[in-house]
Design a protein around this motif. Sequence first.
Motif, PDB file in Angstrom:
ATOM      1  N   ASN A   3       0.824  -1.203   0.000  1.00  9.33           N
ATOM      2  CA  ASN A   3       0.000   0.000   0.000  1.00  9.33           C
ATOM      3  C   ASN A   3       0.864   1.260   0.000  1.00  9.33           C
ATOM      4  N   ILE A   4       0.210   2.369  -0.283  1.00 13.25           N
ATOM      5  CA  ILE A   4       0.835   3.686  -0.194  1.00 13.25           C
ATOM      6  C   ILE A   4       0.133   4.421   0.941  1.00 13.25           C
ATOM      7  N   LYS A   5       0.879   4.760   1.977  1.00  7.39           N
ATOM      8  CA  LYS A   5       0.331   5.504   3.111  1.00  7.39           C
ATOM      9  C   LYS A   5       0.698   6.963   2.929  1.00  7.39           C
ATOM     10  N   THR A   6      -0.304   7.845   2.962  1.00  4.68           N
ATOM     11  CA  THR A   6      -0.073   9.254   2.648  1.00  4.68           C
ATOM     12  C   THR A   6      -0.693  10.193   3.681  1.00  4.68           C
ATOM     13  N   HIS A   7      -0.206  11.417   3.658  1.00  3.48           N
ATOM     14  CA  HIS A   7      -0.856  12.574   4.263  1.00  3.48           C
ATOM     15  C   HIS A   7      -1.198  13.500   3.114  1.00  3.48           C
ATOM     16  N   TRP A   8      -2.329  14.189   3.199  1.00  2.00           N
ATOM     17  CA  TRP A   8      -2.712  15.105   2.131  1.00  2.00           C
ATOM     18  C   TRP A   8      -3.129  16.439   2.711  1.00  2.00           C
ATOM     19  N   ILE A   9      -3.042  17.443   1.847  1.00  2.00           N
ATOM     20  CA  ILE A   9      -3.556  18.765   2.179  1.00  2.00           C
ATOM     21  C   ILE A   9      -4.345  19.257   0.977  1.00  2.00           C
ATOM     22  N   LEU A  10      -5.515  19.793   1.237  1.00  2.80           N
ATOM     23  CA  LEU A  10      -6.385  20.341   0.207  1.00  2.80           C
ATOM     24  C   LEU A  10      -6.496  21.839   0.439  1.00  2.80           C
ATOM     25  N   ALA A  11      -6.159  22.613  -0.575  1.00  4.45           N
ATOM     26  CA  ALA A  11      -6.324  24.065  -0.512  1.00  4.45           C
ATOM     27  C   ALA A  11      -7.471  24.446  -1.441  1.00  4.45           C
ATOM     28  N   SER A  12      -8.453  25.151  -0.904  1.00 10.20           N
ATOM     29  CA  SER A  12      -9.607  25.590  -1.679  1.00 10.20           C
ATOM     30  C   SER A  12      -9.699  27.106  -1.605  1.00 10.20           C
ATOM     31  N   TYR A  13     -10.139  27.703  -2.699  1.00 10.17           N
ATOM     32  CA  TYR A  13     -10.280  29.154  -2.698  1.00 10.17           C
ATOM     33  C   TYR A  13     -11.465  29.575  -1.838  1.00 10.17           C
ATOM     34  N   VAL A  14     -11.219  30.514  -0.950  1.00  7.60           N
ATOM     35  CA  VAL A  14     -12.273  31.181  -0.191  1.00  7.60           C
ATOM     36  C   VAL A  14     -11.935  32.668  -0.195  1.00  7.60           C
ATOM     37  N   ASP A  15     -12.908  33.499   0.073  1.00  5.85           N
ATOM     38  CA  ASP A  15     -12.612  34.930   0.093  1.00  5.85           C
ATOM     39  C   ASP A  15     -11.665  35.242   1.257  1.00  5.85           C
ATOM     40  N   PRO A  16     -10.920  36.327   1.152  1.00  7.25           N
ATOM     41  CA  PRO A  16      -9.895  36.638   2.157  1.00  7.25           C
ATOM     42  C   PRO A  16     -10.410  36.743   3.585  1.00  7.25           C
ATOM     43  N   ASP A  17     -11.669  37.091   3.788  1.00 11.55           N
ATOM     44  CA  ASP A  17     -12.226  37.199   5.143  1.00 11.55           C
ATOM     45  C   ASP A  17     -12.386  35.838   5.814  1.00 11.55           C
ATOM     46  N   ASN A  18     -12.391  34.752   5.023  1.00 11.77           N
ATOM     47  CA  ASN A  18     -12.539  33.393   5.563  1.00 11.77           C
ATOM     48  C   ASN A  18     -11.290  32.544   5.339  1.00 11.77           C
TER      49      ASN A  18
END
Length: 164
Positions: A123-138
């Motif tokens: 198997n491949i064991k991973t850590h992930w990070i997801l970056a999503s666009y939100v407005d600067p106030d959030n």
Amino acid sequence: MRMHLGICILVLVLGAVPVEPLPRSARATSCNSHNTQNQCAIAGIWRNQLLSEMTLTCQNGTLSGHYYSAVGNAEKEYDLIGRYVQVNSTEYIVGWSVAYKNQYRNARSVASWTGVYYATHGNIKTHWILASYVDPDNYQKTFNTNQDQFHKIGDLPCTQGVVG
């Protein structure tokens, strides 16, 4: 085929969206051992615990393929690109990214995985990070992170296109 990105939090944040799997007929004949694009043990078709799927080819330290997310704001397949380092004769350190923009949808997000392929466990064991666009106030809502574990479910079909 489909693959999942991560955890229930991600499902709650992005909402589940079904995706079309690869046709089973495309997996009929394996080319892993005959294709010069597949120079490592991690070439093939992989599925994680959330049923998201990816295809990986590897050559000269570069990973390429497609990612099929079974969760989130994703539709159809997305290109995957990354790198790998061979640790010993059978194990690898890997990293890849997927930008969730294709001809069907722009999800305004990018995910990256980094992990280890353990040959003894298959198997491949991973850590992930997801970056999503939100407005600067959030801004604090921009990132999600967790772990995935991928298991190989098949070899690449002979019809798989060569990725340069």
